[in-house]
Design a protein around this motif. Structure first.
Motif, PDB file in Angstrom:
ATOM      1  N   LEU B  99       7.562   4.029   1.211  1.00  0.00           N
ATOM      2  CA  LEU B  99       6.705   3.801   1.622  1.00  0.00           C
ATOM      3  C   LEU B  99       5.565   2.449   1.784  1.00  0.00           C
ATOM      4  O   LEU B  99       5.811   1.644   1.116  1.00  0.00           O
ATOM      5  CB  LEU B  99       5.554   4.963  -0.085  1.00  0.00           C
ATOM      6  CG  LEU B  99       4.332   4.809   0.293  1.00  0.00           C
ATOM      7  CD1 LEU B  99       4.169   6.385   0.650  1.00  0.00           C
ATOM      8  CD2 LEU B  99       3.101   4.948  -1.346  1.00  0.00           C
ATOM      9  N   VAL B 100       5.362   3.016   3.316  1.00  0.00           N
ATOM     10  CA  VAL B 100       4.444   1.585   3.550  1.00  0.00           C
ATOM     11  C   VAL B 100       2.875   2.338   3.729  1.00  0.00           C
ATOM     12  O   VAL B 100       2.003   3.070   4.015  1.00  0.00           O
ATOM     13  CB  VAL B 100       5.393   1.995   5.358  1.00  0.00           C
ATOM     14  CG1 VAL B 100       4.852   0.444   5.734  1.00  0.00           C
ATOM     15  CG2 VAL B 100       6.503   1.649   4.826  1.00  0.00           C
ATOM     16  N   PRO B 101       2.427   1.180   3.743  1.00  0.00           N
ATOM     17  CA  PRO B 101       0.723   1.338   4.209  1.00  0.00           C
ATOM     18  C   PRO B 101       0.047   1.781   5.745  1.00  0.00           C
ATOM     19  O   PRO B 101       1.513   0.994   6.201  1.00  0.00           O
ATOM     20  CB  PRO B 101       0.308  -0.046   3.706  1.00  0.00           C
ATOM     21  CG  PRO B 101       0.669  -0.130   2.554  1.00  0.00           C
ATOM     22  CD  PRO B 101       2.445  -0.566   2.563  1.00  0.00           C
ATOM     23  N   GLN B 102      -0.197   2.581   5.914  1.00  0.00           N
ATOM     24  CA  GLN B 102      -0.627   3.107   7.250  1.00  0.00           C
ATOM     25  C   GLN B 102      -0.164   1.990   8.161  1.00  0.00           C
ATOM     26  O   GLN B 102       0.447   1.930   9.161  1.00  0.00           O
ATOM     27  CB  GLN B 102      -1.229   4.199   7.405  1.00  0.00           C
ATOM     28  CG  GLN B 102      -1.114   5.029   8.810  1.00  0.00           C
ATOM     29  CD  GLN B 102      -2.493   6.109   8.423  1.00  0.00           C
ATOM     30  OE1 GLN B 102      -3.498   6.429   9.260  1.00  0.00           O
ATOM     31  NE2 GLN B 102      -2.814   7.145   7.561  1.00  0.00           N
ATOM     32  N   GLY B 103      -1.380   1.077   8.010  1.00  0.00           N
ATOM     33  CA  GLY B 103      -1.853   0.344   9.393  1.00  0.00           C
ATOM     34  C   GLY B 103      -0.666  -0.830   9.057  1.00  0.00           C
ATOM     35  O   GLY B 103      -0.131  -0.997  10.440  1.00  0.00           O
ATOM     36  N   THR B 104       0.127  -1.045   8.358  1.00  0.00           N
ATOM     37  CA  THR B 104       1.210  -1.494   8.093  1.00  0.00           C
ATOM     38  C   THR B 104       2.490  -1.022   8.941  1.00  0.00           C
ATOM     39  O   THR B 104       2.970  -1.948   9.808  1.00  0.00           O
ATOM     40  CB  THR B 104       1.720  -2.452   7.003  1.00  0.00           C
ATOM     41  OG1 THR B 104       0.800  -2.711   6.513  1.00  0.00           O
ATOM     42  CG2 THR B 104       2.894  -2.752   6.833  1.00  0.00           C
ATOM     43  N   ALA B 122      -2.318  -8.811   4.867  1.00  0.00           N
ATOM     44  CA  ALA B 122      -3.497  -9.184   3.525  1.00  0.00           C
ATOM     45  C   ALA B 122      -3.345  -7.706   3.100  1.00  0.00           C
ATOM     46  O   ALA B 122      -3.254  -7.793   1.498  1.00  0.00           O
ATOM     47  CB  ALA B 122      -5.281  -9.492   3.652  1.00  0.00           C
ATOM     48  N   THR B 123      -2.365  -6.609   3.669  1.00  0.00           N
ATOM     49  CA  THR B 123      -2.848  -5.431   3.484  1.00  0.00           C
ATOM     50  C   THR B 123      -1.260  -5.590   2.080  1.00  0.00           C
ATOM     51  O   THR B 123      -1.018  -5.423   2.846  1.00  0.00           O
ATOM     52  CB  THR B 123      -2.152  -4.748   4.603  1.00  0.00           C
ATOM     53  OG1 THR B 123      -3.267  -4.482   5.671  1.00  0.00           O
ATOM     54  CG2 THR B 123      -1.984  -3.177   4.191  1.00  0.00           C
ATOM     55  N   ALA B 124      -1.658  -4.885   0.758  1.00  0.00           N
ATOM     56  CA  ALA B 124      -0.768  -4.609  -0.023  1.00  0.00           C
ATOM     57  C   ALA B 124      -0.701  -5.991  -0.616  1.00  0.00           C
ATOM     58  O   ALA B 124       0.402  -5.366  -1.875  1.00  0.00           O
ATOM     59  CB  ALA B 124      -0.065  -4.043   0.818  1.00  0.00           C
ATOM     60  N   TYR B 125      -1.266  -6.543  -0.299  1.00  0.00           N
ATOM     61  CA  TYR B 125      -1.522  -8.369  -1.859  1.00  0.00           C
ATOM     62  C   TYR B 125      -1.538  -7.910  -2.746  1.00  0.00           C
ATOM     63  O   TYR B 125      -2.014  -7.514  -3.178  1.00  0.00           O
ATOM     64  CB  TYR B 125      -1.938  -9.379  -0.478  1.00  0.00           C
ATOM     65  CG  TYR B 125      -1.259 -10.382  -1.356  1.00  0.00           C
ATOM     66  CD1 TYR B 125      -0.304 -11.123  -1.764  1.00  0.00           C
ATOM     67  CD2 TYR B 125      -2.583 -10.783  -2.541  1.00  0.00           C
ATOM     68  CE1 TYR B 125       0.198 -12.399  -2.398  1.00  0.00           C
ATOM     69  CE2 TYR B 125      -2.264 -11.729  -3.602  1.00  0.00           C
ATOM     70  CZ  TYR B 125      -0.759 -12.164  -3.634  1.00  0.00           C
ATOM     71  OH  TYR B 125      -0.621 -14.244  -4.128  1.00  0.00           O
ATOM     72  N   GLY B 126       0.152  -8.286  -3.406  1.00  0.00           N
ATOM     73  CA  GLY B 126      -0.498  -7.652  -5.175  1.00  0.00           C
ATOM     74  C   GLY B 126      -0.660  -6.712  -5.084  1.00  0.00           C
ATOM     75  O   GLY B 126      -0.537  -6.407  -6.978  1.00  0.00           O
ATOM     76  N   THR B 127       0.427  -5.286  -4.682  1.00  0.00           N
ATOM     77  CA  THR B 127       0.493  -4.273  -5.079  1.00  0.00           C
ATOM     78  C   THR B 127       1.798  -4.263  -5.706  1.00  0.00           C
ATOM     79  O   THR B 127       2.605  -4.642  -4.600  1.00  0.00           O
ATOM     80  CB  THR B 127      -0.203  -3.350  -4.315  1.00  0.00           C
ATOM     81  OG1 THR B 127       0.307  -3.291  -3.268  1.00  0.00           O
ATOM     82  CG2 THR B 127      -1.681  -3.974  -4.022  1.00  0.00           C
ATOM     83  N   LYS B 128       1.955  -2.415  -6.112  1.00  0.00           N
ATOM     84  CA  LYS B 128       2.804  -2.401  -5.926  1.00  0.00           C
ATOM     85  C   LYS B 128       3.940  -2.404  -4.375  1.00  0.00           C
ATOM     86  O   LYS B 128       5.021  -2.789  -4.810  1.00  0.00           O
ATOM     87  CB  LYS B 128       3.494  -0.414  -6.778  1.00  0.00           C
ATOM     88  CG  LYS B 128       3.285  -0.899  -7.806  1.00  0.00           C
ATOM     89  CD  LYS B 128       2.886   0.450  -8.560  1.00  0.00           C
ATOM     90  CE  LYS B 128       4.256   2.019  -8.432  1.00  0.00           C
ATOM     91  NZ  LYS B 128       4.549   2.555  -8.887  1.00  0.00           N
ATOM     92  N   LEU B 129       3.285  -2.076  -3.761  1.00  0.00           N
ATOM     93  CA  LEU B 129       4.050  -1.671  -2.190  1.00  0.00           C
ATOM     94  C   LEU B 129       4.466  -3.140  -2.063  1.00  0.00           C
ATOM     95  O   LEU B 129       4.838  -3.290  -0.769  1.00  0.00           O
ATOM     96  CB  LEU B 129       3.033  -1.410  -1.739  1.00  0.00           C
ATOM     97  CG  LEU B 129       2.909   0.924  -1.832  1.00  0.00           C
ATOM     98  CD1 LEU B 129       2.852   0.724  -0.309  1.00  0.00           C
ATOM     99  CD2 LEU B 129       4.352   0.543  -2.033  1.00  0.00           C
TER     100      LEU B 129
END
Lengths: 217, 224
Positions: B99-104, B122-129
């Protein structure tokens, strides 16, 4: 005995958010309730709506007889382009987000914490496959993130909390919360009350909130 | 004379090998549905699919999954109103999900096409992903290192195409298609309109021919 105050409807919440958006901003509206905000931006006030799938200058939903089947938004609903609208590909669209070019993003929430953390993409139920979409990109990249949500869940649990218990979407990213009963700024000292619906006192509002509310000051 | 047009979708996907990584464009619209159907017929298996979603209903990509031809899906949103096939496989542990954030996801594909090994976001920093990923702090902000994505094959849909493989897109049909075209060893485009070389306005060409290997003309009309 009835309560003396009345929560805002979805439409009233959307109108309240729209009032605070100045002309000239580029704004991304999340799927669901935040989408309604665009209906309340008055004609002639140029606010440019961005959709993650590459639309810069998204207009309202088309009339049923005027649908362009090639024009959908990030929620895959039919939309229109405003005069001056542009189309880019996904990587450029998210470059606009990640690069800080989007002035404002409005999203929904499961939980918002007093440190500005947001949880809105996953619950604690591991049976369902997880899905994230663009929420994490928007949290990390937009200049400001406002949240539109009910003050509590349907069962009465506070959605504004000291620390999120659901998986995080972004850290310290929320700057303002519009609920169905109040508006809060999220500052270094936590939730600061901006306004509440008429007749709702701060003690009663505090009872619906999972973190300490502070007055503006 | 270069002519990248092939006569059928069958011919277009004939040499896709077992174990390939296949990028599939589309986001609500702009999906190469005829190429996906041809890949189903063709029979390649053990595939890794890179796409935004993981199939709707039981047709197209969902059918490819249902036939157990996909080992792994790399996507941002494997949930829809009707994601039955992916759900079933996932719950049985019979398919791998990255699973990948859409912009990433989009940027990893762009990096793949542009020869960039990876990037910090910076996307997803500190999250499960971001768990298990390298992080770094630049000017007080935390970033996650993300690797480029490459594919053996990209299946895309475009609006117009000429015999060199220059492509244009139709409104939101653009989505992931142009970036995916850059990131695969073999890019195959299905196009609604076959146009003469030289008829496309140079500045309107969204995918120049350098990124395209095969073009197949499928004038199916509007998406349903």
């Amino acid at each position: 005995m009835g309560q003396s105050w009345k929560p805002l409807s979805r439409t009233e919440m959307a109108a309240r958010v729209a009032r605070d958006i100045p002309e000239g901003w580029y704004v991304n509206l999340g799927i669901g309730m935040p989408t309604l905000v665009s209906d309340h931006i008055p004609a002639g006030k140029d606010v440019i709506i961005h959709s993650e799938n590459g639309i810069v200058g998204m207009g309202p939903q088309p009339k049923p007889d005027a649908v362009n089947p090639w024009l959908v938004n990030a929620g895959k609903q039919y939309v229109t382009l405003v005069t001056g609208g542009a189309i880019v590909h996904h990587a450029d669209s998210f470059g606009m987000i990640r690069g800080g070019h989007i002035d404002l993003c409005v999203l929904g929430a499961f939980q918002v914490a007093e440190n500005g953390d947001l949880a809105n993409w996953a619950t604690l139920d591991d049976a369902m496959p997880p899905a994230v979409g663009g929420a994490m990109d928007l949290c990390a990249g937009a200049q400001r993130l406002w949240i539109m949500t009910d003050q509590t869940t349907k069962s009465g649990e506070p959605k504004l909390v000291e620390r999120c218990t659901y998986p995080l979407t972004g850290l310290a990213c929320v700057s303002r919360v519009y609920t169905n009963v109040a508006v809060f700024d999220v500052s270094v000292s936590g939730f600061e009350l901006v306004e509440a619906v008429p007749g709702l006192g701060i003690d009663e509002l505090q009872d619906m909130t999972g973190a300490t509310i502070r007055g503006k000051g | 004379m270069i002519d990248k047009f092939v006569s059928s979708v069958t011919e277009a996907v004939a040499d896709v090998r077992d174990g390939s990584t296949v990028m599939i464009g589309g986001f609500g619209v702009g999906q190469p549905v005829h190429l996906i159907d041809a890949l189903i017929e063709q029979g390649a298996t053990g595939l890794t699919i890179v796409a935004n979603n993981a199939g709707i209903g039981r047709a197209g990509l969902a059918r490819l999954l249902e036939l157990r031809r996909v080992r792994k899906v790399v996507c941002s949103f494997p949930r829809t109103a009707d994601p039955v096939v992916f759900d079933e496989l996932y719950k049985k542990g019979e398919i791998e999900l990255e699973l990948v954030p859409q912009g990433t996801l989009a940027e990893r594909i762009r990096a793949g096409g542009a020869g960039v090994a990876g990037f910090y976001t910076a996307t997803a920093y500190g999250t499960k992903l971001a768990e298990g990923k390298e992080t770094c702090e630049f000017e007080g902000r935390h970033y996650v290192f993300e690797r480029a994505l490459h594919a053996d094959v990209a299946l895309i849909e475009a609006w117009q195409g000429d015999r060199w493989g220059n492509l244009t897109y139709k409104e939101a049909g653009r989505n992931f298609n142009p970036v995916m075209a850059t990131a695969a060893k073999l890019t195959i485009a299905q196009v609604q309109h076959k146009v003469d070389l030289g008829s496309l306005e140079p500045n309107a060409i969204a995918t120049p021919s350098i990124f395209v290997n095969r073009v197949v003309h499928i004038p199916y009309g509007d998406p349903k």
